[in-house]
Design a protein around this motif. Structure first.
Motif, short mmCIF file in Angstrom:
data_model
loop_
_atom_site.label_atom_id
_atom_site.label_comp_id
_atom_site.label_asym_id
_atom_site.label_seq_id
_atom_site.Cartn_x
_atom_site.Cartn_y
_atom_site.Cartn_z
N GLY A 50 25.59 18.56 -39.09
CA GLY A 50 26.10 17.40 -38.35
C GLY A 50 25.96 16.12 -39.15
O GLY A 50 25.22 16.07 -40.14
N PRO A 51 26.66 15.06 -38.71
CA PRO A 51 26.67 13.81 -39.46
C PRO A 51 25.32 13.10 -39.53
O PRO A 51 24.99 12.49 -40.54
N ARG A 52 24.52 13.19 -38.48
CA ARG A 52 23.22 12.51 -38.50
C ARG A 52 22.29 13.16 -39.52
O ARG A 52 21.70 12.47 -40.36
N ILE A 53 22.16 14.47 -39.46
CA ILE A 53 21.31 15.20 -40.40
C ILE A 53 21.88 15.07 -41.81
O ILE A 53 21.14 14.90 -42.79
N GLY A 54 23.19 15.13 -41.92
CA GLY A 54 23.83 14.99 -43.22
C GLY A 54 23.52 13.64 -43.86
O GLY A 54 23.20 13.57 -45.06
N ALA A 55 23.61 12.58 -43.08
CA ALA A 55 23.32 11.24 -43.60
C ALA A 55 21.86 11.13 -44.04
O ALA A 55 21.56 10.57 -45.10
N ILE A 56 20.96 11.68 -43.24
CA ILE A 56 19.54 11.65 -43.60
C ILE A 56 19.30 12.39 -44.90
O ILE A 56 18.62 11.88 -45.81
N ALA A 57 19.86 13.60 -45.02
CA ALA A 57 19.67 14.40 -46.23
C ALA A 57 20.29 13.71 -47.45
O ALA A 57 19.66 13.63 -48.52
N TYR A 58 21.50 13.23 -47.29
CA TYR A 58 22.20 12.57 -48.39
C TYR A 58 21.42 11.33 -48.85
O TYR A 58 21.16 11.13 -50.03
#
Length: 126
Positions: A50-58
């Motif tokens: 998802g976008p939230r987890i993706g943004a955190i990881a990125y």
């Protein structure tokens, strides 16, 4: 592109160039550089959750704090490979910024702290 945008991008080009020169000074093989230069982009796999987890990881792998601390540790403790890894990481981040790729917002991959990337560039409202 506005003059300020160009200036900021040129600063990041200069940072990438400087980090590359410092990498050469470590004496570590350019094969390591080639092997590691795109590793931070593996963080995009976080977007599968998802976008939230993706943004955190990125963002975790695209902020300068960690590679700067790693570079400092490498210099202080005499670890040329540690320093070299940090410098490759810094080059990656600097090139991303020079190309206009910023830290991600949780609204989607295209939304960054530098604005929207891709075809809809400029549509993000702050």
């Amino acid at each position: 592109m506005r003059s300020l945008d160009l200036t900021i991008r040129l600063e990041w080009v200069a940072a990438a160039a400087a980090a590359t020169v410092f990498y050469k000074m470590t004496g570590v093989s350019w094969w390591l550089f080639a092997l590691l230069i795109l590793v931070p982009d593996l963080s995009m796999l976080g977007y599968l959750a998802g976008p939230r987890i993706g943004a955190i990881a990125y963002n975790a792998l695209h902020i300068l704090i960690a590679p700067l601390v790693l570079a400092l540790a490498g210099v202080l403790f005499g670890g040329p490979v540690t320093t070299a890894v940090a410098l490759v990481w810094i080059v990656h981040i600097a090139v991303d910024r020079a190309l206009g790729y910023g830290l991600k917002l949780s609204t989607g991959f295209q939304d960054t702290h530098l604005g929207r990337i891709g075809r809809d560039r400029g549509k993000l409202s702050s």
